[in-house]
Design an enzyme around this catalytic site. Sequence first.
Site, PDB file in Angstrom:
ATOM      1  N   GLY A   8     -22.955  -0.425 -10.506  1.00 37.71           N
ATOM      2  CA  GLY A   8     -23.790  -1.488  -9.943  1.00 37.71           C
ATOM      3  C   GLY A   8     -22.934  -2.714  -9.708  1.00 37.71           C
ATOM      4  CD1 TRP A  12     -27.984  -8.056 -15.492  1.00 40.47           C
ATOM      5  CD2 TRP A  12     -26.435  -9.624 -15.879  1.00 40.47           C
ATOM      6  NE1 TRP A  12     -27.829  -8.182 -16.856  1.00 40.47           N
ATOM      7  CE2 TRP A  12     -26.884  -9.135 -17.119  1.00 40.47           C
ATOM      8  CE3 TRP A  12     -25.445 -10.610 -15.871  1.00 40.47           C
ATOM      9  CZ2 TRP A  12     -26.398  -9.588 -18.343  1.00 40.47           C
ATOM     10  CZ3 TRP A  12     -24.946 -11.074 -17.101  1.00 40.47           C
ATOM     11  CH2 TRP A  12     -25.423 -10.579 -18.301  1.00 40.47           C
ATOM     12  CG  PHE A  39     -25.068   0.952  -1.843  1.00 39.23           C
ATOM     13  CD1 PHE A  39     -25.406   2.298  -1.940  1.00 39.23           C
ATOM     14  CD2 PHE A  39     -25.458   0.259  -0.698  1.00 39.23           C
ATOM     15  CE1 PHE A  39     -26.120   2.927  -0.936  1.00 39.23           C
ATOM     16  CE2 PHE A  39     -26.168   0.878   0.309  1.00 39.23           C
ATOM     17  CZ  PHE A  39     -26.497   2.225   0.189  1.00 39.23           C
ATOM     18  CE  LYS A 204     -37.098 -10.873 -18.318  1.00 41.00           C
ATOM     19  NZ  LYS A 204     -35.652 -10.907 -18.266  1.00 41.00           N
ATOM     20  NE  ARG A 268     -36.741 -11.563  -8.428  1.00 42.44           N
ATOM     21  CZ  ARG A 268     -35.499 -11.110  -8.537  1.00 42.44           C
ATOM     22  NH1 ARG A 268     -34.501 -11.875  -8.186  1.00 42.44           N
ATOM     23  NH2 ARG A 268     -35.257  -9.906  -8.990  1.00 42.44           N
TER      24      ARG A 268
END
EC number: 1.1.1.8
Lengths: 356, 356
Positions: A8, A12, A39, A204, A268
């Site tokens: 990834g 982050w 990617f 959360k 967000r």
Amino acid sequence: MYKVTVIGSGNWGSVAAKLIASNTIKLPSFHDEVRMWVFEEKLPSGEKLTDVINKTNENVKYLPGVKLGKNVVADPDLVNAVKDANMLVFVTPHQFMEGICKRLAGKIRADAEGISLIKGMEVKKEGPSMISTLITKQLGINCSVLMGANIANEIAMEKFSEATVGYNQNKSAADRWVQLFCTPYFNVTSVEDVEGVELCGTLKNVVAIAAGFVDGLEMGNNTKAAIMRIGLKEMMAFSKMWFPSVKDSTFFESCGVADLITTCMGGRNRKVADAYARNGGKRSFEELEAEMLQGQKLQGVLTAQEVHEVLSDRGWLHIFPLFSAVHAISIGHLPPSAIVKISEEKPRHVQLLSSL
Amino acid sequence: MYKVTVIGSGNWGSVAAKLIASNTIKLPSFHDEVRMWVFEEKLPSGEKLTDVINKTNENVKYLPGVKLGKNVVADPDLVNAVKDANMLVFVTPHQFMEGICKRLAGKIRADAEGISLIKGMEVKKEGPSMISTLITKQLGINCSVLMGANIANEIAMEKFSEATVGYNQNKSAADRWVQLFCTPYFNVTSVEDVEGVELCGTLKNVVAIAAGFVDGLEMGNNTKAAIMRIGLKEMMAFSKMWFPSVKDSTFFESCGVADLITTCMGGRNRKVADAYARNGGKRSFEELEAEMLQGQKLQGVLTAQEVHEVLSDRGWLHIFPLFSAVHAISIGHLPPSAIVKISEEKPRHVQLLSSL
């Protein structure tokens, strides 16, 4: 020697690679090189994202302006990226993990250990199923998690922060993950409670939606703090109902109360829920998301839907008035003000929760 | 029949009287009338404050614009105010309590119960001594406490909020206090942990000073959440070191995490500490207080001083790096940025605390 691959390369993921690379270059038990699966994308310039990362040492698309460390190598080939690694860091959107695991099955080292930085869960008939469990089942490897009050850009700027590693039995693997992530400005501790830590990171976002409603209704600080507290108690109760091994003390770690605070103050989920309440629920979440988030989906609304599914299946909705109300409000079945009403009208359930 | 007197008539005392009066008028086991002892003042109009309260039903000085209920009677005579009461609600600045107790000793009903809404503590050689203990010792009565995320003006406007009653053994007294304070918009629960609840109310102000430093340094949400979490852990450790009966679960109540959130987000401790850090510690707290608070003193700076005294007496300062740093910064011995440094440099102590 330990060799690390980060799977990834979003915002982050890039910060994680930076943290890790600063440690592998210093610590003798780790290979210096950190491979990062990217990617592949074509940039507006016509160049490939991996080429630019490897040339400039920056993820110009997802973390512009921050050097990742020269020992970070971007690799567009997933199978090639993991082939030598025995420490796999998973940090992709959660809906991609099933496909990634299928492509990785049988292609990783037998002695590999995993850690998931991914928020979210899968809904199964028997209850919630965590991403770390998916990884363990599909790849046959032990998988820890890392969660916490971790706004990526603030850590990229080396502002002080904390995180929590949740592990399952394998303490020496947990110690290694702590060593790999810990820096003077990023303080990592570990707890033997993988489900507790992972559910904190997931649930959360539902509480953040509730906090956003309170902000949009301009109810003030007391009410917001009360709603956050009730949400924290429901997070604890939900986690312990499905995973009795979950510990109360986990909720005092960075992954618990600290991440909840950060997410309910900024983030967000809070922001769009605030706008939703200010519009009196007349503009849908889909509409506001499209307008405010350039097509990103809100994790909290999805998670509230998933939580609703597993709770209604068991007939437990009434035990979780806040989680239930967030879902009902987000799909337009209740007005935003219901988020406060549930607390006023059902003190008995809240008390029942308090005694868990 | 229970008869209630509120001792104190500031902003929070007036809101407490309003909450209580709305219940005594409805509940058959309580006398309708709620007596409120008011420190008599002459208003600019030349009228006495008590006369105006009794005429207009409003505390025009400390809670203007809010009707207290016609069954609230202001009384300038302390001894007269308490003579028929068997439920005494103490809500004055903490430095006045010693004197008030002296004046009340021998003048109250033998069957009286007390509850303290007062934040603060006394420093004794043997450690911290709570205000509820002072009341119990001086008046010979059982004393509970009520603390929580309770911004007085928001409750006066009937915005939803919660509070926690902490009691010592006498559950039936606690139930009565809950009944007396609880309204649809003010949800009160009780826990058998008087010291835990009271120390939450007191120590949160020290953490709020730390949070204000982080704001003033513009360190961002992650760092602020981390500092609040470390502060919460120190609150727990401090409380349990002196009072082993204190329960972890108390910190999940309104008096714990919710009050901490409210106080670290708004509140004057946070605000003045923010200004202190923005000025790089070059203008003293005394100076900023005088300028920003019209002569009021900051509870958090006083409490940090008291905490420092009891910790240094035992040689325990190193176990509480955050509490110690707040004091050292507030008296100018360390720069404001030390609030983050302690967390970076002493992870071992933080971990030691985590294991308590």
